[in-house]
Design a protein around this motif. Structure first.
Motif, mmCIF file in Angstrom:
data_model
loop_
_atom_site.group_PDB
_atom_site.id
_atom_site.type_symbol
_atom_site.label_atom_id
_atom_site.label_comp_id
_atom_site.label_asym_id
_atom_site.label_seq_id
_atom_site.Cartn_x
_atom_site.Cartn_y
_atom_site.Cartn_z
ATOM 1 N N GLY A 151 -4.146 -11.510 -8.743
ATOM 2 C CA GLY A 151 -3.933 -10.259 -9.474
ATOM 3 C C GLY A 151 -4.393 -9.050 -8.684
ATOM 4 N N LYS A 152 -5.560 -9.183 -8.047
ATOM 5 C CA LYS A 152 -6.066 -8.084 -7.223
ATOM 6 C C LYS A 152 -5.203 -7.900 -5.982
ATOM 7 N N GLY A 153 -4.713 -9.009 -5.427
ATOM 8 C CA GLY A 153 -3.852 -8.922 -4.255
ATOM 9 C C GLY A 153 -2.575 -8.161 -4.543
ATOM 10 N N VAL A 154 -1.968 -8.433 -5.705
ATOM 11 C CA VAL A 154 -0.758 -7.709 -6.112
ATOM 12 C C VAL A 154 -1.067 -6.227 -6.279
ATOM 13 N N LEU A 155 -2.209 -5.938 -6.915
ATOM 14 C CA LEU A 155 -2.589 -4.537 -7.134
ATOM 15 C C LEU A 155 -2.822 -3.824 -5.806
ATOM 16 N N PHE A 156 -3.524 -4.462 -4.872
ATOM 17 C CA PHE A 156 -3.775 -3.857 -3.556
ATOM 18 C C PHE A 156 -2.458 -3.586 -2.831
ATOM 19 N N SER A 157 -1.540 -4.555 -2.894
ATOM 20 C CA SER A 157 -0.254 -4.386 -2.222
ATOM 21 C C SER A 157 0.538 -3.222 -2.816
ATOM 22 N N ASP A 158 0.567 -3.152 -4.153
ATOM 23 C CA ASP A 158 1.309 -2.079 -4.811
ATOM 24 C C ASP A 158 0.691 -0.715 -4.530
ATOM 25 N N ILE A 159 -0.645 -0.659 -4.518
ATOM 26 C CA ILE A 159 -1.322 0.608 -4.222
ATOM 27 C C ILE A 159 -1.032 1.038 -2.786
ATOM 28 N N ALA A 160 -1.013 0.076 -1.875
ATOM 29 C CA ALA A 160 -0.713 0.388 -0.469
ATOM 30 C C ALA A 160 0.689 0.969 -0.337
ATOM 31 N N ILE A 161 1.652 0.394 -1.073
ATOM 32 C CA ILE A 161 3.029 0.900 -1.025
ATOM 33 C C ILE A 161 3.099 2.304 -1.625
ATOM 34 N N ALA A 162 2.400 2.502 -2.747
ATOM 35 C CA ALA A 162 2.369 3.833 -3.365
ATOM 36 C C ALA A 162 1.718 4.846 -2.429
ATOM 37 N N ALA A 163 0.665 4.415 -1.713
ATOM 38 C CA ALA A 163 -0.018 5.314 -0.778
ATOM 39 C C ALA A 163 0.898 5.696 0.378
ATOM 40 N N SER A 164 1.707 4.740 0.842
ATOM 41 C CA SER A 164 2.613 5.048 1.947
ATOM 42 C C SER A 164 3.645 6.092 1.550
ATOM 43 N N SER A 165 3.981 6.144 0.245
ATOM 44 C CA SER A 165 4.967 7.127 -0.206
ATOM 45 C C SER A 165 4.441 8.557 -0.112
ATOM 46 N N ILE A 166 3.103 8.695 -0.085
ATOM 47 C CA ILE A 166 2.515 10.037 0.044
ATOM 48 C C ILE A 166 2.920 10.658 1.373
ATOM 49 N N PHE A 167 2.935 9.846 2.431
ATOM 50 C CA PHE A 167 3.260 10.354 3.766
ATOM 51 C C PHE A 167 4.755 10.618 3.928
ATOM 52 N N ILE A 168 5.574 9.921 3.140
ATOM 53 C CA ILE A 168 7.024 10.078 3.250
ATOM 54 C C ILE A 168 7.559 11.137 2.294
ATOM 55 N N PHE A 169 7.057 11.116 1.034
ATOM 56 C CA PHE A 169 7.629 11.991 0.000
ATOM 57 C C PHE A 169 6.691 13.104 -0.463
ATOM 58 N N GLY A 170 5.445 13.111 0.030
ATOM 59 C CA GLY A 170 4.522 14.161 -0.348
ATOM 60 C C GLY A 170 3.515 13.706 -1.391
ATOM 61 N N PRO A 171 2.400 14.457 -1.546
ATOM 62 C CA PRO A 171 1.314 14.041 -2.450
ATOM 63 C C PRO A 171 1.702 14.008 -3.924
ATOM 64 N N THR A 172 2.568 14.922 -4.376
ATOM 65 C CA THR A 172 2.932 14.963 -5.791
ATOM 66 C C THR A 172 3.658 13.693 -6.215
ATOM 67 N N VAL A 173 4.701 13.351 -5.477
ATOM 68 C CA VAL A 173 5.451 12.128 -5.783
ATOM 69 C C VAL A 173 4.563 10.899 -5.600
ATOM 70 N N GLY A 174 3.683 10.925 -4.598
ATOM 71 C CA GLY A 174 2.769 9.807 -4.363
ATOM 72 C C GLY A 174 1.825 9.577 -5.525
ATOM 73 N N MET A 175 1.299 10.664 -6.106
ATOM 74 C CA MET A 175 0.397 10.526 -7.256
ATOM 75 C C MET A 175 1.139 9.981 -8.474
ATOM 76 N N TYR A 176 2.379 10.403 -8.661
ATOM 77 C CA TYR A 176 3.185 9.832 -9.745
ATOM 78 C C TYR A 176 3.409 8.329 -9.506
ATOM 79 N N ALA A 177 3.589 7.951 -8.253
ATOM 80 C CA ALA A 177 3.777 6.537 -7.926
ATOM 81 C C ALA A 177 2.527 5.729 -8.273
ATOM 82 N N PHE A 178 1.346 6.289 -7.971
ATOM 83 C CA PHE A 178 0.094 5.631 -8.348
ATOM 84 C C PHE A 178 0.043 5.410 -9.865
#
Length: 282
Positions: A151-178
């Motif tokens: 369960g934690k592994g899935v959460l870490f993976s999803d958070i990592a993907i959401a974090a990567s979106s910050i660099f591609i789409f910007g902080p606003t969209v990244g925070m919504y992804a989180f």
């Protein structure tokens, strides 16, 4: 056979719900809320020549190959099917119902509605004993080699993907992804609880024999009898414990009101029940 057909249909309905969220809500708004779909949305920005559905198909192939190498053949046929069914459904929606722009200017409401639809679909797939693969495979590898809970592994993976979106789409969209990652987990847990809404009922009654017979003969359920002693008057009592679904619990309450209105009853919601007539241990 009917049960297998029903399970197959429900699995496809669940996958379609997830695909609807990816195509109509996440992709047009660049919301990478974890999983293969989220990673595909990020990669689609980097590799625009490939469609989102095709990227998902390629990622699933790579992840399953990696999974077979590091984990062996631990994936059921249902999980493999559901993973690729989701990818092909997204690809089909892109082909036949292309999205030129987002459904609304309100990013938050689209995220909430989309995640509720997707999380409900994922819960349906989970209830059929499958999953949509993706980050589950990464989580299982982390669990095997680093003893990190799945369960934690899935959460870490999803958070990592959401974090990567910050660099591609910007902080606003990244925070919504989180926020989407968190919302997804909450809705999945809630929906799964509705599927398995069993309750543990503990009954102390002067009409213990009648109650026991009603549970066994009328409801067709099992029960466990404990012998106890009251602390106030030292009176010997029988404590009946049983597990009932919502419908049978309602019938039991009506019966108890007719035979012993002074009975003492406690009710506990159960998150998961294994063994006997419930879920199999393996």
């Amino acid at each position: 056979m009917l049960k297998k057909i029903w399970s197959f249909l429900m699995m496809n309905i669940g996958a379609l719900c997830v695909a609807v969220n990816v195509h109509f809500f996440l992709s047009p708004n660049d919301l990478a809320t974890g999983g293969v779909s989220g990673l595909s949305i990020v990669l689609n920005k980097v590799i625009p020549d490939l469609s989102l559905g095709m990227i998902m198909i390629c990622l699933n192939i790579v992840l399953f190959i990696v999974g077979f190498i590091f984990l062996g053949f631990q994936f059921g046929a249902k999980t493999i099917y559901a993973s690729f069914a989701l990818s092909f459904m997204v690809w089909g929606l892109e082909t036949y119902v292309p999205m030129q722009e987002a459904l609304s200017n309100d990013l938050l409401i689209q995220l909430i509605i989309g995640q509720i639809i997707a999380a409900s679909g994922m819960a349906i797939v989970f209830h059929q004993g499958a999953s949509t693969g993706g980050t589950d495979i990464i989580a299982m590898i982390l669990n095997k080699y680093f003893s990190i809970e799945v369960g934690k592994g899935v959460l870490f993976s999803d958070i990592a993907i959401a974090a990567s979106s910050i660099f591609i789409f910007g902080p606003t969209v990244g925070m919504y992804a989180f926020f989407g990652v968190i919302l997804n987990g909450l809705v999945i847990d809630y929906t799964l609880q509705q599927f398995d809404n069993n309750k543990e009922i503990v009954i102390i009654s002067r009409e213990s024999d009648l109650v026991r017979n009603f549970i066994v003969q009328q409801l067709g359920r099992g029960a466990t009898i404990h012998h106890a002693k009251g602390a106030f008057n030292q009176e010997d009592k029988e404590v009946i414990t049983t597990i009932l679904n919502r419908k049978d619990y309602t019938r039991l309450k009506k019966f108890m009101s007719s035979v012993d209105e002074r009975a003492f009853i406690t009710v506990h919601s159960m998150n998961e029940i294994l063994g006997e007539n419930f879920k199999r241990l393996a």
